[in-house]
Design a protein around this motif. Structure first.
Motif, PDB file in Angstrom:
ATOM      1  N   UNK A  10       0.847  -1.194   0.000  1.00  0.00           N
ATOM      2  CA  UNK A  10       0.000   0.000   0.000  1.00  0.00           C
ATOM      3  C   UNK A  10       0.879   1.239   0.000  1.00  0.00           C
ATOM      4  N   UNK A  11       0.512   2.214  -0.832  1.00  0.00           N
ATOM      5  CA  UNK A  11       1.209   3.489  -0.888  1.00  0.00           C
ATOM      6  C   UNK A  11       0.166   4.594  -0.811  1.00  0.00           C
ATOM      7  N   UNK A  12       0.347   5.520   0.127  1.00  0.00           N
ATOM      8  CA  UNK A  12      -0.554   6.657   0.260  1.00  0.00           C
ATOM      9  C   UNK A  12       0.279   7.918   0.354  1.00  0.00           C
ATOM     10  N   UNK A  13      -0.141   8.957  -0.329  1.00  0.00           N
ATOM     11  CA  UNK A  13       0.587  10.216  -0.276  1.00  0.00           C
ATOM     12  C   UNK A  13      -0.342  11.399  -0.422  1.00  0.00           C
ATOM     13  N   UNK A  14      -0.007  12.487   0.273  1.00  0.00           N
ATOM     14  CA  UNK A  14      -0.776  13.722   0.214  1.00  0.00           C
ATOM     15  C   UNK A  14       0.216  14.878   0.089  1.00  0.00           C
ATOM     16  N   UNK A  15      -0.124  15.856  -0.763  1.00  0.00           N
ATOM     17  CA  UNK A  15       0.713  17.051  -0.909  1.00  0.00           C
ATOM     18  C   UNK A  15      -0.185  18.262  -1.151  1.00  0.00           C
ATOM     19  N   UNK A  16       0.275  19.421  -0.679  1.00  0.00           N
ATOM     20  CA  UNK A  16      -0.462  20.651  -0.958  1.00  0.00           C
ATOM     21  C   UNK A  16       0.487  21.836  -0.938  1.00  0.00           C
ATOM     22  N   UNK A  17       0.040  22.932  -1.560  1.00  0.00           N
ATOM     23  CA  UNK A  17       0.818  24.170  -1.560  1.00  0.00           C
ATOM     24  C   UNK A  17      -0.149  25.346  -1.585  1.00  0.00           C
ATOM     25  N   UNK A  18       0.161  26.373  -0.801  1.00  0.00           N
ATOM     26  CA  UNK A  18      -0.592  27.625  -0.790  1.00  0.00           C
ATOM     27  C   UNK A  18       0.286  28.726  -1.359  1.00  0.00           C
ATOM     28  N   UNK A  30      -3.984  20.930  -4.052  1.00  0.00           N
ATOM     29  CA  UNK A  30      -3.944  19.751  -3.184  1.00  0.00           C
ATOM     30  C   UNK A  30      -4.003  18.495  -4.045  1.00  0.00           C
ATOM     31  N   UNK A  31      -3.303  17.475  -3.618  1.00  0.00           N
ATOM     32  CA  UNK A  31      -3.355  16.205  -4.332  1.00  0.00           C
ATOM     33  C   UNK A  31      -3.122  15.044  -3.388  1.00  0.00           C
ATOM     34  N   UNK A  32      -3.787  13.928  -3.669  1.00  0.00           N
ATOM     35  CA  UNK A  32      -3.525  12.713  -2.902  1.00  0.00           C
ATOM     36  C   UNK A  32      -3.562  11.503  -3.829  1.00  0.00           C
ATOM     37  N   UNK A  33      -2.847  10.479  -3.425  1.00  0.00           N
ATOM     38  CA  UNK A  33      -2.708   9.261  -4.218  1.00  0.00           C
ATOM     39  C   UNK A  33      -2.806   8.060  -3.290  1.00  0.00           C
ATOM     40  N   UNK A  34      -3.541   7.054  -3.723  1.00  0.00           N
ATOM     41  CA  UNK A  34      -3.687   5.819  -2.965  1.00  0.00           C
ATOM     42  C   UNK A  34      -3.521   4.652  -3.945  1.00  0.00           C
ATOM     43  N   UNK A  35      -2.505   3.828  -3.737  1.00  0.00           N
ATOM     44  CA  UNK A  35      -2.230   2.675  -4.599  1.00  0.00           C
ATOM     45  C   UNK A  35      -2.156   1.429  -3.731  1.00  0.00           C
ATOM     46  N   UNK A  36      -2.883   0.384  -4.135  1.00  0.00           N
ATOM     47  CA  UNK A  36      -2.840  -0.893  -3.418  1.00  0.00           C
ATOM     48  C   UNK A  36      -2.623  -2.027  -4.408  1.00  0.00           C
ATOM     49  N   UNK A  66      -5.961   1.907  -7.885  1.00  0.00           N
ATOM     50  CA  UNK A  66      -5.334   3.227  -7.856  1.00  0.00           C
ATOM     51  C   UNK A  66      -6.427   4.286  -7.798  1.00  0.00           C
ATOM     52  N   UNK A  67      -6.270   5.235  -6.895  1.00  0.00           N
ATOM     53  CA  UNK A  67      -7.219   6.323  -6.746  1.00  0.00           C
ATOM     54  C   UNK A  67      -6.428   7.606  -6.509  1.00  0.00           C
ATOM     55  N   UNK A  68      -6.766   8.655  -7.256  1.00  0.00           N
ATOM     56  CA  UNK A  68      -6.102   9.927  -6.983  1.00  0.00           C
ATOM     57  C   UNK A  68      -7.105  11.068  -7.073  1.00  0.00           C
ATOM     58  N   UNK A  69      -6.802  12.138  -6.356  1.00  0.00           N
ATOM     59  CA  UNK A  69      -7.615  13.340  -6.349  1.00  0.00           C
ATOM     60  C   UNK A  69      -6.685  14.540  -6.514  1.00  0.00           C
ATOM     61  N   UNK A  70      -7.081  15.464  -7.372  1.00  0.00           N
ATOM     62  CA  UNK A  70      -6.318  16.692  -7.583  1.00  0.00           C
ATOM     63  C   UNK A  70      -7.300  17.847  -7.473  1.00  0.00           C
ATOM     64  N   UNK A  71      -6.972  18.821  -6.648  1.00  0.00           N
ATOM     65  CA  UNK A  71      -7.899  19.909  -6.366  1.00  0.00           C
ATOM     66  C   UNK A  71      -7.184  21.257  -6.467  1.00  0.00           C
TER      67      UNK A  71
END
Length: 96
Positions: A10-18, A30-36, A66-71
């Motif tokens: 399992x790999x999970x990651x979150x990143x953001x910048x203002x 903002x972005x997050x990634x989930x890979x299993x 695999x699931x990712x979100x980009x905002x």
């Protein structure tokens, strides 16, 4: 003599910048990634047990997810005397 083995990763990651600009604006990314990944292998031996009548039996099952979100968000806020105004614009990209 029989085997049953499962491996999971399992790999999970979150990143953001203002980024703040022009006094009252804030741009947020903002972005997050989930890979299993999962792999199961099993072997039923030919001597005894479930594989006896079939000269042995083997099975392999592989699962990948695999699931990712980009905002992206743009926020504007300002104070006019006693009044506070806050405006938010948002874009969301999601893949399941």
């Amino acid at each position: 003599m029989s085997t049953d083995k499962t491996i999971r990763n399992t790999l999970q990651g979150i990143a953001f910048a203002d980024v703040k600009f022009l006094n009252d604006f804030t741009f947020t990314v903002k972005g997050d990634l989930n890979v299993r990944n999962s792999e199961q292998t099993s072997y039923d031996n030919a001597t005894i047990g479930d594989g006896k009548g079939n000269n042995g039996r083997t099975k392999r099952v592989t699962y990948r997810y695999k699931n990712y979100t980009f905002q992206q968000q743009l926020n504007w806020n300002h104070v006019y005397g006693k009044h506070y105004i806050d405006v938010l614009a948002r874009k969301l990209l999601q893949q399941l």
